[in-house]
Motif scaffolding. Structure first.
Motif, PDB file in Angstrom:
ATOM      1  N   THR A 133      46.857  46.660  48.786  1.00 34.97           N
ATOM      2  CA  THR A 133      46.011  46.661  49.968  1.00 34.97           C
ATOM      3  C   THR A 133      45.332  45.295  50.086  1.00 34.97           C
ATOM      4  OG1 THR A 133      44.001  47.397  48.826  1.00 34.97           O
ATOM      5  CG2 THR A 133      45.533  49.110  49.619  1.00 34.97           C
ATOM      6  N   LYS A 134      44.734  45.042  51.246  1.00 36.24           N
ATOM      7  CA  LYS A 134      44.066  43.760  51.440  1.00 36.24           C
ATOM      8  C   LYS A 134      42.871  43.612  50.513  1.00 36.24           C
ATOM      9  CE  LYS A 134      45.717  43.363  56.158  1.00 36.24           C
ATOM     10  NZ  LYS A 134      45.415  43.186  57.582  1.00 36.24           N
ATOM     11  N   THR A 135      42.131  44.677  50.344  1.00 32.09           N
ATOM     12  CA  THR A 135      40.988  44.622  49.437  1.00 32.09           C
ATOM     13  C   THR A 135      41.440  44.372  48.008  1.00 32.09           C
ATOM     14  OG1 THR A 135      39.594  46.019  50.832  1.00 32.09           O
ATOM     15  CG2 THR A 135      39.041  45.921  48.499  1.00 32.09           C
ATOM     16  N   GLU A 136      42.502  45.031  47.585  1.00 33.35           N
ATOM     17  CA  GLU A 136      43.031  44.800  46.235  1.00 33.35           C
ATOM     18  C   GLU A 136      43.480  43.356  46.059  1.00 33.35           C
ATOM     19  OE1 GLU A 136      44.809  49.305  45.348  1.00 33.35           O
ATOM     20  OE2 GLU A 136      46.101  47.733  46.181  1.00 33.35           O
ATOM     21  N   ARG A 137      44.091  42.808  47.096  1.00 35.02           N
ATOM     22  CA  ARG A 137      44.591  41.427  47.022  1.00 35.02           C
ATOM     23  C   ARG A 137      43.428  40.443  46.891  1.00 35.02           C
ATOM     24  NH1 ARG A 137      47.603  41.532  51.529  1.00 35.02           N
ATOM     25  NH2 ARG A 137      49.346  42.427  50.353  1.00 35.02           N
ATOM     26  N   VAL A 138      42.379  40.648  47.702  1.00 28.38           N
ATOM     27  CA  VAL A 138      41.221  39.756  47.651  1.00 28.38           C
ATOM     28  C   VAL A 138      40.475  39.917  46.332  1.00 28.38           C
ATOM     29  CG1 VAL A 138      38.980  39.241  48.711  1.00 28.38           C
ATOM     30  CG2 VAL A 138      40.986  39.628  50.156  1.00 28.38           C
ATOM     31  N   ARG A 139      40.303  41.149  45.887  1.00 28.29           N
ATOM     32  CA  ARG A 139      39.634  41.374  44.598  1.00 28.29           C
ATOM     33  C   ARG A 139      40.406  40.697  43.457  1.00 28.29           C
ATOM     34  NH1 ARG A 139      35.477  44.852  43.731  1.00 28.29           N
ATOM     35  NH2 ARG A 139      34.826  46.247  45.427  1.00 28.29           N
ATOM     36  N   ALA A 140      41.727  40.730  43.518  1.00 26.91           N
ATOM     37  CA  ALA A 140      42.530  40.092  42.489  1.00 26.91           C
ATOM     38  C   ALA A 140      42.297  38.583  42.484  1.00 26.91           C
ATOM     39  CB  ALA A 140      44.004  40.404  42.705  1.00 26.91           C
ATOM     40  N   ALA A 141      42.222  37.974  43.669  1.00 31.19           N
ATOM     41  CA  ALA A 141      41.980  36.530  43.746  1.00 31.19           C
ATOM     42  C   ALA A 141      40.606  36.180  43.182  1.00 31.19           C
ATOM     43  CB  ALA A 141      42.097  36.055  45.186  1.00 31.19           C
ATOM     44  N   VAL A 142      39.601  36.976  43.516  1.00 34.37           N
ATOM     45  CA  VAL A 142      38.252  36.736  43.016  1.00 34.37           C
ATOM     46  C   VAL A 142      38.216  36.806  41.495  1.00 34.37           C
ATOM     47  CG1 VAL A 142      35.899  37.675  42.947  1.00 34.37           C
ATOM     48  CG2 VAL A 142      37.101  37.481  45.134  1.00 34.37           C
ATOM     49  N   ALA A 143      38.985  37.732  40.932  1.00 40.91           N
ATOM     50  CA  ALA A 143      38.980  37.966  39.486  1.00 40.91           C
ATOM     51  C   ALA A 143      40.050  37.187  38.730  1.00 40.91           C
ATOM     52  CB  ALA A 143      39.155  39.460  39.213  1.00 40.91           C
ATOM     53  N   PHE A 144      40.856  36.358  39.448  1.00 40.62           N
ATOM     54  CA  PHE A 144      41.956  35.618  38.826  1.00 40.62           C
ATOM     55  C   PHE A 144      43.006  36.564  38.238  1.00 40.62           C
ATOM     56  CE2 PHE A 144      39.009  32.252  39.317  1.00 40.62           C
ATOM     57  CZ  PHE A 144      39.669  31.050  39.194  1.00 40.62           C
ATOM     58  N   ASP A 145      43.153  37.738  38.837  1.00 39.64           N
ATOM     59  CA  ASP A 145      44.149  38.695  38.377  1.00 39.64           C
ATOM     60  C   ASP A 145      45.472  38.483  39.123  1.00 39.64           C
ATOM     61  OD1 ASP A 145      42.444  39.894  36.578  1.00 39.64           O
ATOM     62  OD2 ASP A 145      41.775  41.441  37.992  1.00 39.64           O
ATOM     63  N   ALA A 146      46.507  39.134  38.649  1.00 41.25           N
ATOM     64  CA  ALA A 146      47.808  39.062  39.298  1.00 41.25           C
ATOM     65  C   ALA A 146      47.757  39.772  40.651  1.00 41.25           C
ATOM     66  CB  ALA A 146      48.870  39.698  38.411  1.00 41.25           C
ATOM     67  N   ALA A 147      48.485  39.227  41.622  1.00 40.80           N
ATOM     68  CA  ALA A 147      48.567  39.824  42.957  1.00 40.80           C
ATOM     69  C   ALA A 147      49.955  39.578  43.509  1.00 40.80           C
ATOM     70  CB  ALA A 147      47.510  39.215  43.884  1.00 40.80           C
ATOM     71  N   ASP A 148      50.280  40.282  44.596  1.00 39.74           N
ATOM     72  CA  ASP A 148      51.599  40.072  45.186  1.00 39.74           C
ATOM     73  C   ASP A 148      51.692  38.719  45.883  1.00 39.74           C
ATOM     74  OD1 ASP A 148      49.790  40.883  47.129  1.00 39.74           O
ATOM     75  OD2 ASP A 148      51.216  42.170  48.193  1.00 39.74           O
ATOM     76  N   ARG A 149      50.583  38.266  46.484  1.00 35.02           N
ATOM     77  CA  ARG A 149      50.551  36.937  47.095  1.00 35.02           C
ATOM     78  C   ARG A 149      49.110  36.489  47.264  1.00 35.02           C
ATOM     79  NH1 ARG A 149      48.582  37.350  52.084  1.00 35.02           N
ATOM     80  NH2 ARG A 149      49.110  39.165  53.373  1.00 35.02           N
ATOM     81  N   ILE A 150      48.970  35.232  47.653  1.00 32.54           N
ATOM     82  CA  ILE A 150      47.650  34.653  47.893  1.00 32.54           C
ATOM     83  C   ILE A 150      47.074  35.225  49.189  1.00 32.54           C
ATOM     84  CG2 ILE A 150      46.507  32.496  48.574  1.00 32.54           C
ATOM     85  CD1 ILE A 150      48.459  31.086  46.620  1.00 32.54           C
ATOM     86  N   PRO A 151      45.813  35.658  49.193  1.00 34.71           N
ATOM     87  CA  PRO A 151      45.189  36.147  50.435  1.00 34.71           C
ATOM     88  C   PRO A 151      44.963  34.995  51.417  1.00 34.71           C
ATOM     89  CG  PRO A 151      43.973  36.869  48.481  1.00 34.71           C
ATOM     90  CD  PRO A 151      44.929  35.808  48.032  1.00 34.71           C
ATOM     91  N   ARG A 179      46.650  31.302  41.222  1.00 34.38           N
ATOM     92  CA  ARG A 179      45.662  32.355  40.958  1.00 34.38           C
ATOM     93  C   ARG A 179      44.237  31.849  41.213  1.00 34.38           C
ATOM     94  NH1 ARG A 179      46.982  36.496  35.997  1.00 34.38           N
ATOM     95  NH2 ARG A 179      49.158  36.942  36.529  1.00 34.38           N
ATOM     96  N   GLY A 180      43.373  32.789  41.580  1.00 34.87           N
ATOM     97  CA  GLY A 180      41.997  32.405  41.854  1.00 34.87           C
ATOM     98  C   GLY A 180      41.879  31.535  43.085  1.00 34.87           C
ATOM     99  N   PHE A 181      42.733  31.791  44.076  1.00 33.10           N
ATOM    100  CA  PHE A 181      42.774  30.968  45.286  1.00 33.10           C
ATOM    101  C   PHE A 181      43.044  31.834  46.505  1.00 33.10           C
ATOM    102  CE2 PHE A 181      45.549  28.387  48.208  1.00 33.10           C
ATOM    103  CZ  PHE A 181      44.541  27.567  48.692  1.00 33.10           C
ATOM    104  N   MET A 182      42.355  31.522  47.606  1.00 34.03           N
ATOM    105  CA  MET A 182      42.649  32.128  48.903  1.00 34.03           C
ATOM    106  C   MET A 182      42.846  31.006  49.906  1.00 34.03           C
ATOM    107  SD  MET A 182      40.018  35.341  49.161  1.00 34.03           S
ATOM    108  CE  MET A 182      38.987  35.690  47.732  1.00 34.03           C
ATOM    109  N   LEU A 183      43.824  31.169  50.765  1.00 31.97           N
ATOM    110  CA  LEU A 183      44.141  30.154  51.758  1.00 31.97           C
ATOM    111  C   LEU A 183      43.211  30.292  52.960  1.00 31.97           C
ATOM    112  CD1 LEU A 183      46.247  27.892  52.423  1.00 31.97           C
ATOM    113  CD2 LEU A 183      47.511  29.663  53.676  1.00 31.97           C
ATOM    114  N   GLY A 184      42.589  29.180  53.347  1.00 30.90           N
ATOM    115  CA  GLY A 184      41.708  29.192  54.498  1.00 30.90           C
ATOM    116  C   GLY A 184      41.360  27.781  54.912  1.00 30.90           C
ATOM    117  N   PRO A 185      40.653  27.605  56.012  1.00 36.35           N
ATOM    118  CA  PRO A 185      40.233  26.274  56.453  1.00 36.35           C
ATOM    119  C   PRO A 185      39.017  25.798  55.671  1.00 36.35           C
ATOM    120  CG  PRO A 185      39.384  27.919  57.954  1.00 36.35           C
ATOM    121  CD  PRO A 185      40.222  28.670  56.932  1.00 36.35           C
TER     122      PRO A 185
END
Length: 338
Positions: free
Chosen positions: A2-20, A306-312
């Motif tokens: 889910t989107k929340t799971e993906r963002v939480r994973a980025a915040v925690a440096f955990d594995a995710a399916d892709r970068i949010p 990991r530990g990254f989200m794409l944004g401006p």
């Protein structure tokens, strides 16, 4: 995921399916009507299938309820501005008083948040929603202008401190009301954390003290908090980046592609989640969308994944072609797999 799971994973440096991915232009033609603003923003979010939403209230929402005269344009990329001097006499400092954030312009921003959250729930899509708040010093700067504020910090610092304490109280109340509604956190924007404006001693006195009091109003419900380190200059040495990465937030956003430090440099300075990679000044509305693919690929490479989200790095211009937004979104799918 889910989107929340993906963002939480980025915040925690955990594995995710892709970068949010998150993208945030203003919606100036409609941002004086929060019903229209919420509808326009939800359509934008839904069409691009973004992973999180940074709410985009108009930039002076935090000062209008003090009674300052504001000129509004309601046109793309034409941002409202304070249209008269606010502090003309010593007595005018008394106009900076505690506000009831459930009413007035502040109250409208709560309705905006409530409507966006309701839209998520109605569609069964709980993407995290974070609200934009400004540092107390930034709010006072927006109210007075830099020249008047700088002069006041020297000539009547006690009045400045009283005003900052009052603004901090109001900002903290706004934080608590947003948490009650169910936001996931806050985008804390600091526009004067820059050596162009003041040195460390001045920021100790007039900036960080009050910033940290705002963060104290956040609790365990606020799990997605971003410090935005705004810059008015491309000189990286002017930014107070090293200072603000120590704030009690779990994500950092700044102008990494045109101001610095770079994503790879920032990774050496902090273990917090980094949000950025897109040059909002040069890209999106100023290049062919094919070039955006390489731009996104570079961002993912520089960040380490990991530990990254794409944004401006900051607000996106409103004349950005829709195909460029889609190009960034598709590039995130192509290069953001982890």
């Amino acid at each position: 995921m889910t989107k929340t799971e993906r963002v939480r994973a980025a915040v925690a440096f955990d594995a995710a399916d892709r970068i949010p991915i998150g993208l945030w232009p203003h919606f100036t033609p409609v941002d004086q009507d929060v019903d229209k603003l919420a509808a326009a923003h939800y359509r934008f979010y839904d069409e691009l299938d973004l992973d999180f939403v940074k709410l985009m209230p108009y930039g002076l929402y935090g000062v209008e309820d003090y009674g300052v005269k504001i000129k509004k344009f309601n046109l793309p990329d034409q941002w409202a501005k304070v249209d008269e001097e606010f502090i003309k006499t010593p007595d005018d400092w008394e106009k900076i008083r505690p506000l009831d954030v459930t009413k007035g312009v502040y109250g409208k921003q709560l309705r905006y948040a409530e409507m966006m959250l309701a839209g998520m729930r109605a569609h069964g899509d709980e993407a995290p929603v974070i609200h934009t708040i400004f540092s107390p010093l930034t709010t006072l700067y927006k109210l007075m202008g830099w020249d008047a504020l700088k002069k006041s910090m020297v000539e009547c610092p006690e009045r400045v401190h009283r005003a900052l304490a009052t603004i901090t109280e109001t900002t903290a109340a706004f934080v608590r009301e947003n948490l009650r509604l169910g936001v996931s956190g806050f985008f804390f924007a600091s526009q004067l954390a820059n050596y162009k404006f003041m040195d460390d001693a001045a920021y100790d006195e007039f900036g960080e003290k009050y910033d940290r009091e705002v963060f104290e109003a956040m609790d365990e419900r606020s799990w997605f908090n971003v410090v935005h380190i705004h810059s008015f200059t491309p000189e990286p040495e002017k930014s107070m980046f090293r200072r603000l990465v120590g704030y009690p937030a779990n994500c950092i956003n700044w102008h990494d592609r045109w101001c610095g430090p770079t994503l790879s440099e920032a990774r050496k300075l902090t273990h917090k989640c980094l949000i950025g990679g897109i040059n909002e000044e040069q890209f999106l509305n100023r290049v062919d969308y094919h070039e955006l693919y390489e731009h996104v690929r570079e961002a993912v490479e520089y960040s380490g994944g990991r530990g990254f989200m794409l944004g401006p790095g900051c607000t996106i211009y409103e004349d950005t072609p829709l195909e460029n937004y889609f190009a960034v979104r598709m590039a995130a799918e192509k290069y953001g797999r982890l």
